[in-house]
Design an enzyme around this catalytic site. Structure first.
Site, PDB file in Angstrom:
ATOM      1  N   LYS A  66       1.935 -65.615  40.627  1.00 48.50           N
ATOM      2  CA  LYS A  66       0.508 -65.811  39.758  1.00 48.50           C
ATOM      3  C   LYS A  66       0.495 -66.060  38.341  1.00 48.50           C
ATOM      4  O   LYS A  66      -0.502 -66.771  38.012  1.00 48.50           O
ATOM      5  CB  LYS A  66      -0.304 -64.669  40.370  1.00 48.50           C
ATOM      6  N   ASP A 102      -9.583 -63.951  43.364  1.00 53.66           N
ATOM      7  CA  ASP A 102      -9.220 -62.544  43.620  1.00 53.66           C
ATOM      8  C   ASP A 102     -10.334 -62.072  43.022  1.00 53.66           C
ATOM      9  O   ASP A 102     -10.982 -60.907  43.746  1.00 53.66           O
ATOM     10  CB  ASP A 102      -7.926 -62.260  43.165  1.00 53.66           C
TER      11      ASP A 102
HETATM   12  P1  NAP Z   1       0.455 -54.603  40.503  1.00 53.71           P
HETATM   13  O1  NAP Z   1      -0.025 -55.584  39.439  1.00 53.71           O
HETATM   14  O2  NAP Z   1       2.055 -54.301  40.483  1.00 53.71           O
HETATM   15  O3  NAP Z   1      -0.394 -53.271  40.002  1.00 53.71           O
HETATM   16  C1  NAP Z   1      -0.101 -52.146  40.522  1.00 53.71           C
HETATM   17  C2  NAP Z   1      -0.974 -51.036  40.291  1.00 53.71           C
HETATM   18  O4  NAP Z   1      -0.803 -49.727  41.043  1.00 53.71           O
HETATM   19  C3  NAP Z   1      -0.790 -50.551  38.787  1.00 53.71           C
HETATM   20  O5  NAP Z   1      -2.024 -49.850  38.188  1.00 53.71           O
HETATM   21  C4  NAP Z   1       0.081 -49.318  38.902  1.00 53.71           C
HETATM   22  O6  NAP Z   1       0.026 -48.437  37.864  1.00 53.71           O
HETATM   23  C5  NAP Z   1      -0.406 -48.667  40.262  1.00 53.71           C
HETATM   24  N1  NAP Z   1       0.592 -47.987  40.769  1.00 53.71           N
HETATM   25  C6  NAP Z   1       1.586 -48.401  41.601  1.00 53.71           C
HETATM   26  N2  NAP Z   1       2.388 -47.322  42.058  1.00 53.71           N
HETATM   27  C7  NAP Z   1       1.988 -46.393  41.394  1.00 53.71           C
HETATM   28  C8  NAP Z   1       2.170 -44.803  41.626  1.00 53.71           C
HETATM   29  N3  NAP Z   1       3.243 -44.434  42.288  1.00 53.71           N
HETATM   30  N4  NAP Z   1       1.268 -43.684  41.039  1.00 53.71           N
HETATM   31  C9  NAP Z   1       0.313 -44.434  40.382  1.00 53.71           C
HETATM   32  N5  NAP Z   1      -0.091 -45.590  40.247  1.00 53.71           N
HETATM   33  C10 NAP Z   1       0.795 -46.558  40.721  1.00 53.71           C
HETATM   34  O7  NAP Z   1      -0.295 -54.978  41.937  1.00 53.71           O
HETATM   35  P2  NAP Z   1      -1.807 -55.761  42.339  1.00 53.71           P
HETATM   36  O8  NAP Z   1      -1.264 -57.236  42.342  1.00 53.71           O
HETATM   37  O9  NAP Z   1      -2.680 -55.269  41.273  1.00 53.71           O
HETATM   38  O10 NAP Z   1      -1.815 -54.948  43.647  1.00 53.71           O
HETATM   39  C11 NAP Z   1      -2.247 -53.826  43.824  1.00 53.71           C
HETATM   40  C12 NAP Z   1      -2.687 -53.536  45.225  1.00 53.71           C
HETATM   41  O11 NAP Z   1      -3.970 -54.432  45.514  1.00 53.71           O
HETATM   42  C13 NAP Z   1      -1.743 -53.744  46.226  1.00 53.71           C
HETATM   43  O12 NAP Z   1      -1.733 -52.767  47.307  1.00 53.71           O
HETATM   44  C14 NAP Z   1      -1.899 -55.253  47.042  1.00 53.71           C
HETATM   45  O13 NAP Z   1      -1.623 -55.427  48.137  1.00 53.71           O
HETATM   46  C15 NAP Z   1      -3.478 -55.027  46.807  1.00 53.71           C
HETATM   47  N6  NAP Z   1      -4.193 -56.317  46.766  1.00 53.71           N
HETATM   48  C16 NAP Z   1      -5.207 -56.684  47.768  1.00 53.71           C
HETATM   49  C17 NAP Z   1      -5.890 -57.725  47.549  1.00 53.71           C
HETATM   50  C18 NAP Z   1      -7.027 -58.306  48.785  1.00 53.71           C
HETATM   51  O14 NAP Z   1      -7.242 -59.279  48.980  1.00 53.71           O
HETATM   52  N7  NAP Z   1      -7.468 -57.366  49.308  1.00 53.71           N
HETATM   53  C19 NAP Z   1      -5.506 -58.730  46.516  1.00 53.71           C
HETATM   54  C20 NAP Z   1      -4.412 -58.233  45.767  1.00 53.71           C
HETATM   55  C21 NAP Z   1      -3.880 -57.199  45.717  1.00 53.71           C
HETATM   56  P3  NAP Z   1       0.980 -48.588  36.537  1.00 53.71           P
HETATM   57  O15 NAP Z   1       0.306 -49.402  35.622  1.00 53.71           O
HETATM   58  O16 NAP Z   1       1.162 -47.196  36.066  1.00 53.71           O
HETATM   59  O17 NAP Z   1       2.367 -48.992  37.104  1.00 53.71           O
END
Ligand code: NAP
Length: 279
Positions: A66, A102
């Site tokens: 992305k 998104d």
């Molecule tokens: P990302 O950029 O990797 O961000 C992950 C986030 O989760 C960060 O804030 C990270 O914190 C936090 N995190 C991960 N593991 C953690 C832990 N063990 N303890 C505390 N914080 C933790 O991922 P993303 O693309 O934003 O996606 C995040 C979620 O949204 C995923 O589950 C994805 O499937 C979902 N999503 C859903 C949609 C939809 O259409 N419904 C669209 C996009 C994404 P740190 O900054 O501290 O690492």
């Protein structure tokens, strides 16, 4: 000639987008096909060159491409550029143009339940890619306040500092935010905590949640995270990640075809794939 659309990512085999979009092409009588294409990290440029060569009509971009895709496009919409991520590409007269649906997908989903967000006090949990898209989109429409809490404070600080749309914001630690939780009207959970297989995990405690507040968790697998279950028990209104997923897809479909598709039909198709109940 049949038009071709795709989603590129790695992994991609379990993407629900092909069924969702192919069903819409069938429903609206559009001669087109949408395919999942496995593009590994490091292969993105070659893949985009190939998609250009076959004059693809449009495609979605998912993890891990992305961000990198931006430099390979002819133009990028200002909001997507500010967010720094593109999930939708449209072939506009041979030019590949990038958008981010998104954030708008998530915000539209919330606005389906709470039409006027301007006076709402909002908390975003997380500061990753999805949080950024949602924070920037909410800021671009103008809301009263958006606070952020994230495991890594520096990432929350960068997110707030990089936002080109000015909005009142504070960054809180998990402990602080748990104490102040009663102040928020809307809470948007954007981390991966609570997702399969770690379904018993929860990013923050909701003990101080205000009754009648609105809690949106962008996770859709499981359909009800532990956080949402607890929020319901506390008398809050809840929303899972299906709405965001469906709406980001609907907004892509609109950009490609001019048609804003039937959201209920899309939701049914997605739930069928997840093997869950309608929500
Ligand atoms: P990302 O950029 O990797 O961000 C992950 C986030 O989760 C960060 O804030 C990270 O914190 C936090 N995190 C991960 N593991 C953690 C832990 N063990 N303890 C505390 N914080 C933790 O991922 P993303 O693309 O934003 O996606 C995040 C979620 O949204 C995923 O589950 C994805 O499937 C979902 N999503 C859903 C949609 C939809 O259409 N419904 C669209 C996009 C994404 P740190 O900054 O501290 O690492």
């Amino acid at each position: 000639m049949k038009k071709l659309f795709a989603v590129i990512g790695d992994p991609i085999a379990h993407s629900m987008s092909p069924s969702m979009h192919n069903d819409l092409f069938y429903y609206y009588g559009i001669d087109a096909h949408y395919h999942a294409l496995h593009v590994k990290r490091g292969d993105l440029k070659r893949a985009v060159d190939g998609l250009r060569a076959i004059n693809i009509s449009g495609f979605n971009v998912t993890v891990p491409h992305k961000i990198e895709i931006l430099s390979l496009l002819d133009r990028v919409d200002p909001l997507a550029k500010a967010i720094g991520a593109v999930n939708t590409v449209v072939n506009e007269d041979g030019q590949l143009v990038g958008y981010n649906t998104d954030g708008e997908g998530s915000v539209k989903g919330i606005m389906n339940k709470i039409p006027d967000l301007h006076n709402q006090n909002i908390l975003i949990i997380g500061a990753g890619g999805a949080a950024k898209a949602i924070y920037f989109t909410l800021s671009s429409i103008g809301v009263k306040n958006i606070d952020v809490t994230n495991r890594t404070r520096e990432k929350a600080e960068a997110l707030v500092a990089e936002c080109p749309y000015k909005v009142n914001s504070q960054i809180w630690t998990r402990n602080d935010v748990e104490e102040r939780l009663g102040e928020y009207d809307i809470i948007v959970q954007t981390t991966s905590i609570g997702m399969e297989p770690d379904i018993e995990c929860q990013p923050i405690s909701l003990h101080n949640l205000k009754e009648n507040s609105f809690v949106s968790d962008i996770i859709y697998n499981p359909l009800e995270t532990k956080l949402l279950r607890f929020a319901k028990e506390k008398g809050a209104h809840t929303q899972n990640g299906i709405d965001m997923f469906v709406l980001q897809g609907a907004l892509s479909f609109k950009k490609w075809t001019g048609i804003f598709p039937d959201q209920t039909r899309m939701e049914k198709m997605v739930l069928k794939q997840l093997g869950g109940q309608e929500c």
